[in-house]
Scaffold this motif. Structure first.
Motif, PDB file in Angstrom:
ATOM      1  N   GLY A  55       0.785  -1.229   0.000  1.00 59.93           N
ATOM      2  CA  GLY A  55       0.000   0.000   0.000  1.00 59.93           C
ATOM      3  C   GLY A  55       0.814   1.274   0.000  1.00 59.93           C
ATOM      4  O   GLY A  55       0.259   2.361  -0.192  1.00 59.93           O
ATOM      5  N   ALA A  56       2.132   1.182   0.237  1.00 59.95           N
ATOM      6  CA  ALA A  56       2.974   2.374   0.347  1.00 59.95           C
ATOM      7  C   ALA A  56       3.246   3.007  -1.015  1.00 59.95           C
ATOM      8  O   ALA A  56       2.955   2.422  -2.056  1.00 59.95           O
ATOM      9  CB  ALA A  56       4.290   2.024   1.036  1.00 59.95           C
ATOM     10  N   PHE A  57       3.849   4.185  -0.978  1.00 60.87           N
ATOM     11  CA  PHE A  57       4.193   4.947  -2.180  1.00 60.87           C
ATOM     12  C   PHE A  57       2.968   5.141  -3.083  1.00 60.87           C
ATOM     13  O   PHE A  57       3.047   5.001  -4.299  1.00 60.87           O
ATOM     14  CB  PHE A  57       5.329   4.275  -2.964  1.00 60.87           C
ATOM     15  N   ASN A  58       1.849   5.455  -2.461  1.00 62.32           N
ATOM     16  CA  ASN A  58       0.595   5.734  -3.175  1.00 62.32           C
ATOM     17  C   ASN A  58      -0.007   4.507  -3.865  1.00 62.32           C
ATOM     18  O   ASN A  58      -0.927   4.650  -4.677  1.00 62.32           O
ATOM     19  CB  ASN A  58       0.763   6.852  -4.207  1.00 62.32           C
ATOM     20  N   GLN A  59       0.448   3.305  -3.535  1.00 59.76           N
ATOM     21  CA  GLN A  59      -0.162   2.116  -4.131  1.00 59.76           C
ATOM     22  C   GLN A  59      -1.650   2.057  -3.809  1.00 59.76           C
ATOM     23  O   GLN A  59      -2.473   1.755  -4.694  1.00 59.76           O
ATOM     24  CB  GLN A  59       0.526   0.836  -3.641  1.00 59.76           C
ATOM     25  N   SER A  60      -2.010   2.327  -2.567  1.00 67.11           N
ATOM     26  CA  SER A  60      -3.422   2.270  -2.168  1.00 67.11           C
ATOM     27  C   SER A  60      -4.257   3.317  -2.890  1.00 67.11           C
ATOM     28  O   SER A  60      -5.409   3.056  -3.274  1.00 67.11           O
ATOM     29  CB  SER A  60      -3.556   2.452  -0.651  1.00 67.11           C
ATOM     30  N   GLN A  61      -3.689   4.513  -3.081  1.00 69.93           N
ATOM     31  CA  GLN A  61      -4.418   5.565  -3.784  1.00 69.93           C
ATOM     32  C   GLN A  61      -4.628   5.206  -5.252  1.00 69.93           C
ATOM     33  O   GLN A  61      -5.697   5.461  -5.825  1.00 69.93           O
ATOM     34  CB  GLN A  61      -3.671   6.897  -3.662  1.00 69.93           C
ATOM     35  N   VAL A  62      -3.614   4.632  -5.877  1.00 68.53           N
ATOM     36  CA  VAL A  62      -3.759   4.173  -7.267  1.00 68.53           C
ATOM     37  C   VAL A  62      -4.832   3.091  -7.340  1.00 68.53           C
ATOM     38  O   VAL A  62      -5.680   3.090  -8.240  1.00 68.53           O
ATOM     39  CB  VAL A  62      -2.419   3.655  -7.832  1.00 68.53           C
ATOM     40  N   ALA A  63      -4.820   2.170  -6.384  1.00 67.18           N
ATOM     41  CA  ALA A  63      -5.816   1.095  -6.344  1.00 67.18           C
ATOM     42  C   ALA A  63      -7.234   1.661  -6.231  1.00 67.18           C
ATOM     43  O   ALA A  63      -8.167   1.156  -6.864  1.00 67.18           O
ATOM     44  CB  ALA A  63      -5.525   0.151  -5.185  1.00 67.18           C
ATOM     45  N   PHE A  64      -7.385   2.694  -5.410  1.00 71.50           N
ATOM     46  CA  PHE A  64      -8.700   3.314  -5.239  1.00 71.50           C
ATOM     47  C   PHE A  64      -9.211   3.885  -6.551  1.00 71.50           C
ATOM     48  O   PHE A  64     -10.380   3.678  -6.930  1.00 71.50           O
ATOM     49  CB  PHE A  64      -8.616   4.413  -4.178  1.00 71.50           C
ATOM     50  N   GLN A  65      -8.352   4.588  -7.272  1.00 66.41           N
ATOM     51  CA  GLN A  65      -8.760   5.162  -8.555  1.00 66.41           C
ATOM     52  C   GLN A  65      -8.997   4.082  -9.600  1.00 66.41           C
ATOM     53  O   GLN A  65      -9.895   4.201 -10.448  1.00 66.41           O
ATOM     54  CB  GLN A  65      -7.700   6.152  -9.049  1.00 66.41           C
ATOM     55  N   MET A  66      -8.233   3.003  -9.542  1.00 69.13           N
ATOM     56  CA  MET A  66      -8.476   1.880 -10.441  1.00 69.13           C
ATOM     57  C   MET A  66      -9.881   1.320 -10.232  1.00 69.13           C
ATOM     58  O   MET A  66     -10.574   0.974 -11.193  1.00 69.13           O
ATOM     59  CB  MET A  66      -7.442   0.778 -10.204  1.00 69.13           C
ATOM     60  N   GLY A  67     -10.283   1.245  -8.970  1.00 66.99           N
ATOM     61  CA  GLY A  67     -11.617   0.739  -8.674  1.00 66.99           C
ATOM     62  C   GLY A  67     -12.704   1.598  -9.284  1.00 66.99           C
ATOM     63  O   GLY A  67     -13.694   1.087  -9.826  1.00 66.99           O
ATOM     64  N   LYS A  68     -12.530   2.913  -9.223  1.00 73.45           N
ATOM     65  CA  LYS A  68     -13.522   3.831  -9.783  1.00 73.45           C
ATOM     66  C   LYS A  68     -13.572   3.734 -11.303  1.00 73.45           C
ATOM     67  O   LYS A  68     -14.651   3.666 -11.901  1.00 73.45           O
ATOM     68  CB  LYS A  68     -13.200   5.263  -9.344  1.00 73.45           C
ATOM     69  N   VAL A  69     -12.405   3.724 -11.936  1.00 77.94           N
ATOM     70  CA  VAL A  69     -12.364   3.626 -13.401  1.00 77.94           C
ATOM     71  C   VAL A  69     -12.838   2.255 -13.850  1.00 77.94           C
ATOM     72  O   VAL A  69     -13.561   2.123 -14.849  1.00 77.94           O
ATOM     73  CB  VAL A  69     -10.935   3.906 -13.918  1.00 77.94           C
ATOM     74  N   GLY A  70     -12.459   1.220 -13.094  1.00 76.29           N
ATOM     75  CA  GLY A  70     -12.896  -0.125 -13.426  1.00 76.29           C
ATOM     76  C   GLY A  70     -14.395  -0.272 -13.427  1.00 76.29           C
ATOM     77  O   GLY A  70     -14.981  -0.947 -14.279  1.00 76.29           O
ATOM     78  N   GLU A  71     -15.051   0.381 -12.464  1.00 75.86           N
ATOM     79  CA  GLU A  71     -16.509   0.350 -12.407  1.00 75.86           C
ATOM     80  C   GLU A  71     -17.114   1.104 -13.582  1.00 75.86           C
ATOM     81  O   GLU A  71     -18.075   0.639 -14.216  1.00 75.86           O
ATOM     82  CB  GLU A  71     -16.988   0.960 -11.092  1.00 75.86           C
ATOM     83  N   LYS A  72     -16.568   2.256 -13.887  1.00 76.89           N
ATOM     84  CA  LYS A  72     -17.090   3.078 -14.985  1.00 76.89           C
ATOM     85  C   LYS A  72     -16.986   2.360 -16.327  1.00 76.89           C
ATOM     86  O   LYS A  72     -17.907   2.415 -17.154  1.00 76.89           O
ATOM     87  CB  LYS A  72     -16.323   4.397 -15.045  1.00 76.89           C
ATOM     88  N   LEU A  73     -15.872   1.662 -16.536  1.00 69.71           N
ATOM     89  CA  LEU A  73     -15.639   0.982 -17.811  1.00 69.71           C
ATOM     90  C   LEU A  73     -16.155  -0.450 -17.817  1.00 69.71           C
ATOM     91  O   LEU A  73     -16.103  -1.105 -18.867  1.00 69.71           O
ATOM     92  CB  LEU A  73     -14.143   0.978 -18.142  1.00 69.71           C
ATOM     93  N   ASP A  74     -16.626  -0.938 -16.674  1.00 68.15           N
ATOM     94  CA  ASP A  74     -17.082  -2.324 -16.552  1.00 68.15           C
ATOM     95  C   ASP A  74     -16.015  -3.266 -17.086  1.00 68.15           C
ATOM     96  O   ASP A  74     -16.237  -4.040 -18.021  1.00 68.15           O
ATOM     97  CB  ASP A  74     -18.404  -2.524 -17.308  1.00 68.15           C
ATOM     98  N   ILE A  75     -14.838  -3.205 -16.483  1.00 67.62           N
ATOM     99  CA  ILE A  75     -13.693  -3.948 -16.999  1.00 67.62           C
ATOM    100  C   ILE A  75     -13.917  -5.456 -16.929  1.00 67.62           C
ATOM    101  O   ILE A  75     -14.646  -5.968 -16.080  1.00 67.62           O
ATOM    102  CB  ILE A  75     -12.393  -3.586 -16.265  1.00 67.62           C
ATOM    103  N   ASP A  76     -13.238  -6.157 -17.835  1.00 66.47           N
ATOM    104  CA  ASP A  76     -13.326  -7.611 -17.907  1.00 66.47           C
ATOM    105  C   ASP A  76     -12.218  -8.290 -17.110  1.00 66.47           C
ATOM    106  O   ASP A  76     -12.400  -9.403 -16.618  1.00 66.47           O
ATOM    107  CB  ASP A  76     -13.267  -8.055 -19.364  1.00 66.47           C
ATOM    108  N   PHE A  77     -11.062  -7.632 -17.005  1.00 65.46           N
ATOM    109  CA  PHE A  77      -9.940  -8.190 -16.242  1.00 65.46           C
ATOM    110  C   PHE A  77      -8.888  -7.106 -16.055  1.00 65.46           C
ATOM    111  O   PHE A  77      -9.045  -5.963 -16.527  1.00 65.46           O
ATOM    112  CB  PHE A  77      -9.327  -9.428 -16.922  1.00 65.46           C
ATOM    113  N   VAL A  78      -7.805  -7.459 -15.352  1.00 62.94           N
ATOM    114  CA  VAL A  78      -6.679  -6.562 -15.114  1.00 62.94           C
ATOM    115  C   VAL A  78      -5.412  -7.245 -15.606  1.00 62.94           C
ATOM    116  O   VAL A  78      -5.230  -8.455 -15.417  1.00 62.94           O
ATOM    117  CB  VAL A  78      -6.531  -6.208 -13.618  1.00 62.94           C
TER     118      VAL A  78
END
Length: 332
Positions: A55-78
């Motif tokens: 979670g350090a070095f903004n990993q958690s913050q990047v993960a949070f934004q990934m979750g928001k974009v992932g929901e918006k785009l209805d992603i199939d995988f990572v």
């Protein structure tokens, strides 16, 4: 349950996995995962690299934004471009870093999809075999990590390539770090077989979009720069086989560079945690479309005629977009 499948070349077995996936195991070819597109034939996914720091070095913050974009785009995988766990990979398949840097970080509902991962050079500094272990998939069923493999979606085929064994310095500068090469008994034979398998798979592919994923950059203006071994050994194969995108990590940045000799677009997404190195090489590089030295990730949206690439920073702001088009060929 294993369902046998036979073609003219080899005997395969389909192993049904979670998320409706199908793993095709063959005796002589790269393993293939069948992943369906959406009902309308489109596909969307996120690309992240160089991330696992509890979670350090903004990993958690990047993960949070990934979750928001992932929901918006209805992603199939990572897609993970490697260096999954810092600084020295996993110590074993029981290493708590797996859950502390993956399961407990990427908790958003939209990210509870399959993650397809390759190994990076930092992963080879630990127990590389641990990340390939089926035990990790029992701990978190999203996790799929192999050395090299293919994800087939009919619309696109994604070819994951183990690039670390191609890089000479990991075998010559042995005083700095120790690497786990247990799965590579003969480097020369390993590389020859890998390149042959990738070339054969690319030639056979009839997918509308061909995407290759590796850890190391072919072209980069970041800290590590171009990877000469990949330019010499892998790039000609990609150029000869109509590859659309090469996606990588390794440099802790986001960047988009166009190949000057082919339609290939080089896309770096290695900004999942620690970034801001500050030593940029050649911003006047021919073909450079975009470079960002900070944390973030990338999204990919595909349909039969169009590809939309977007880069996001740690706040979820879109920093750069790229659009590619293909013509639909009329049926005969």
């Amino acid at each position: 349950m294993a369902i046998p499948y036979k073609n003219s070349r080899t005997l395969c077995f389909f192993l049904i996995l979670s998320f409706g996936l199908c793993l095709v195991i063959t005796s002589a070819e790269l393993e293939r995962f069948e992943h369906p597109t959406k009902e309308d034939g489109s596909l969307s996914f996120l690309v992240l690299g160089d991330w696992g720091r509890r979670g350090a070095f903004n990993q958690s913050q990047v993960a949070f934004q990934m979750g928001k974009v992932g929901e918006k785009l209805d992603i199939d995988f990572v897609v993970s471009t490697g260096d999954n766990f810092y600084d020295n990979g996993l110590a074993s398949e029981h290493d708590t870093a797996f859950e502390e840097s993956f399961t407990k970080i990427y908790t958003a509902k939209s990210l509870q999809k399959q993650w397809y991962s390759v190994l990076g050079n930092h992963d080879y500094r630990g127990d590389a075999e641990a990340q390939l272990s089926p035990l990790l998939r029992k701990i978190d069923s999203r996790w799929t990590c192999l050395r090299s493999f293919i994800v087939n979606t009919e619309l696109a085929e994604i070819f994951f390539v183990d690039t670390s064994p191609l890089v000479n310095k990991y075998f010559t500068n042995t005083e700095d770090h120790t690497y786990d090469w247990r799965g590579i008994t003969s480097r020369k034979d390993y590389i020859a077989t890998l390149l042959k398998d990738v070339e054969l798979a690319l030639k056979k592919s009839s997918a509308k979009w061909k995407i290759v994923v590796g850890h190391h950059a072919i072209r980069s203006v970041g800290h590590h720069g171009d990877t000469e071994e990949l330019i010499k050994q892998l790039l000609p194969i990609l150029q000869a086989n109509d590859v659309d995108f090469y996606m990588n990590g390794h440099d802790h940045c986001l960047e988009h560079i166009s190949d000057i000799e082919s339609p290939i677009q080089f896309l770096t997404s290695g900004a999942g945690s620690k970034a801001w190195r500050g030593d940029i090489k050649g911003l006047n590089k021919e073909g450079l479309n975009f470079f960002y030295d900070g944390q973030g990730f990338m999204s990919v949206q595909l349909n039969p005629t169009d590809a939309e690439i977007a880069f996001y920073d740690v706040f979820g702001k879109v920093l750069h977009r790229s659009h590619s088009s293909k013509q639909l060929h009329p049926s005969i």
